[in-house]
Write a protein that holds these residues in place. Structure first.
Motif, PDB file in Angstrom:
ATOM      1  N   ILE A 176       0.836  -1.204   0.000  1.00 20.10           N
ATOM      2  CA  ILE A 176       0.000   0.000   0.000  1.00 20.10           C
ATOM      3  C   ILE A 176       0.868   1.249   0.000  1.00 20.10           C
ATOM      4  O   ILE A 176       0.615   2.211  -0.743  1.00 20.10           O
ATOM      5  N   GLU A 177       1.902   1.259   0.837  1.00 16.98           N
ATOM      6  CA  GLU A 177       2.787   2.417   0.922  1.00 16.98           C
ATOM      7  C   GLU A 177       3.503   2.668  -0.399  1.00 16.98           C
ATOM      8  O   GLU A 177       3.594   3.817  -0.866  1.00 16.98           O
ATOM      9  N   ALA A 178       4.001   1.590  -1.028  1.00 13.42           N
ATOM     10  CA  ALA A 178       4.710   1.741  -2.297  1.00 13.42           C
ATOM     11  C   ALA A 178       3.768   2.205  -3.402  1.00 13.42           C
ATOM     12  O   ALA A 178       4.118   3.068  -4.216  1.00 13.42           O
ATOM     13  N   PHE A 179       2.565   1.646  -3.447  1.00 14.76           N
ATOM     14  CA  PHE A 179       1.590   2.035  -4.469  1.00 14.76           C
ATOM     15  C   PHE A 179       1.188   3.497  -4.306  1.00 14.76           C
ATOM     16  O   PHE A 179       1.090   4.243  -5.294  1.00 14.76           O
ATOM     17  N   ALA A 180       0.963   3.935  -3.060  1.00  9.78           N
ATOM     18  CA  ALA A 180       0.569   5.319  -2.825  1.00  9.78           C
ATOM     19  C   ALA A 180       1.689   6.286  -3.207  1.00  9.78           C
ATOM     20  O   ALA A 180       1.440   7.314  -3.846  1.00  9.78           O
ATOM     21  N   GLY A 181       2.922   5.973  -2.805  1.00  9.45           N
ATOM     22  CA  GLY A 181       4.029   6.845  -3.155  1.00  9.45           C
ATOM     23  C   GLY A 181       4.262   6.927  -4.652  1.00  9.45           C
ATOM     24  O   GLY A 181       4.505   8.011  -5.204  1.00  9.45           O
ATOM     25  N   ALA A 182       4.181   5.779  -5.325  1.00  7.94           N
ATOM     26  CA  ALA A 182       4.360   5.775  -6.774  1.00  7.94           C
ATOM     27  C   ALA A 182       3.240   6.542  -7.470  1.00  7.94           C
ATOM     28  O   ALA A 182       3.485   7.259  -8.456  1.00  7.94           O
ATOM     29  N   SER A 183       2.017   6.433  -6.956  1.00  7.97           N
ATOM     30  CA  SER A 183       0.882   7.151  -7.551  1.00  7.97           C
ATOM     31  C   SER A 183       1.079   8.655  -7.440  1.00  7.97           C
ATOM     32  O   SER A 183       0.795   9.406  -8.381  1.00  7.97           O
ATOM     33  N   PHE A 184       1.581   9.127  -6.298  1.00  7.67           N
ATOM     34  CA  PHE A 184       1.826  10.548  -6.103  1.00  7.67           C
ATOM     35  C   PHE A 184       2.815  11.066  -7.140  1.00  7.67           C
ATOM     36  O   PHE A 184       2.601  12.105  -7.769  1.00  7.67           O
ATOM     37  N   ILE A 185       3.899  10.334  -7.336  1.00  2.56           N
ATOM     38  CA  ILE A 185       4.926  10.760  -8.293  1.00  2.56           C
ATOM     39  C   ILE A 185       4.414  10.656  -9.723  1.00  2.56           C
ATOM     40  O   ILE A 185       4.669  11.540 -10.557  1.00  2.56           O
ATOM     41  N   LEU A 186       3.679   9.599 -10.036  1.00  2.00           N
ATOM     42  CA  LEU A 186       3.179   9.418 -11.399  1.00  2.00           C
ATOM     43  C   LEU A 186       2.199  10.520 -11.782  1.00  2.00           C
ATOM     44  O   LEU A 186       2.178  10.964 -12.942  1.00  2.00           O
ATOM     45  N   ILE A 187       1.377  10.972 -10.838  1.00  2.00           N
ATOM     46  CA  ILE A 187       0.464  12.079 -11.133  1.00  2.00           C
ATOM     47  C   ILE A 187       1.256  13.342 -11.450  1.00  2.00           C
ATOM     48  O   ILE A 187       0.903  14.107 -12.364  1.00  2.00           O
ATOM     49  N   GLY A 188       2.339  13.566 -10.707  1.00  4.07           N
ATOM     50  CA  GLY A 188       3.185  14.712 -11.011  1.00  4.07           C
ATOM     51  C   GLY A 188       3.859  14.598 -12.363  1.00  4.07           C
ATOM     52  O   GLY A 188       3.953  15.574 -13.114  1.00  4.07           O
TER      53      GLY A 188
END
Length: 228
Positions: free
Chosen positions: A158-170
């Motif tokens: 969950i932590e990895a998916f959330a962090g990656a999602s934040f960066i991918l949106i940017g």
């Protein structure tokens, strides 16, 4: 020599503060940046909560840095506390009220946590506050059931998916020729739930990341305390 160095530093610091204070009118501090954000944020970002516009829009890179600091702190604590756990004898059991109260409050904490995350662009709150409530929701059963454990592998995903999602949106904003983390998608009507573009998605990512990291950290602390 040390006293002289300290005096020079204190004198230089005092002179700098005096020079800054002399250029500011007493009682009327300049709020040029704040006034500019307040006037432009509703049209540029579409978030009714101006704080959300600042945290995720105008200084989104700083927020990403805060998430990185939290991740580093949780990882360091996990390395220190995450040793092999052994069970000896009978496990302690929580009290009747704590045991059943934890099960009763758990869904309410989840609901409140996600509500604060989903409405962070409309009302005070957001991903950080909602993530802490989510972490508390999963930590409460550990207090009621000392032998229970959280699945750290699931929290890591969950932590990895959330962090990656934040960066991918940017990065998606960069691909569209905009600034990093600049809100995209339709902003819709100011003050409605479906508004502020991608900012609600960023807050969901922040909430999941903060919740997973704090829950894992609290779990390690609880197991360490129970072994002593």
């Amino acid at each position: 020599m040390r006293k002289l160095t300290g005096l020079l530093f204190a004198g230089g610091l005092g002179f700098m503060l005096l020079a800054i204070a002399s250029g500011i009118d007493f009682g009327s501090p300049p709020m040029r940046i704040g006034e500019a954000i307040q006037s432009a944020s509703p049209q540029e970002v579409g978030a009714a909560n101006i704080v959300t516009s600042v945290v995720l829009g105008y200084r989104g890179i700083d927020t990403l840095g805060e998430l990185a600091i939290l991740f580093a702190a949780a990882s360091a604590a996990g390395l220190v506390l995450g040793r092999r756990h052994t069970t000896t004898g009978t496990q302690r059991k929580g009290g009747f009220v704590l045991f059943h109260g934890g099960a009763l409050i758990f869904p309410f904490l989840l609901t409140i946590g996600f509500y604060i995350i989903f409405h962070g662009h409309l009302t005070p709150g957001g991903g950080f506050q909602g993530g802490v409530i989510l972490a508390a929701a999963f930590f409460l059963p550990l207090l009621a059931r000392p032998g229970a454990r959280l699945h750290h592998s699931i929290l890591s995903v969950i932590e990895a998916f959330a962090g990656a999602s934040f960066i991918l949106i940017g990065l998606a904003a960069l691909a569209e020729g905009q600034a990093f983390l600049q809100p995209m998608l339709n902003q819709d009507t100011l003050g409605t739930l479906i508004s502020a573009g991608t900012l609600p998605l960023l807050y969901i990512a922040v909430g999941l990341k903060v919740g997973a990291e704090l829950a894992s950290l609290l779990s390690n602390l609880a197991h360490t305390e129970s072994e002593q």
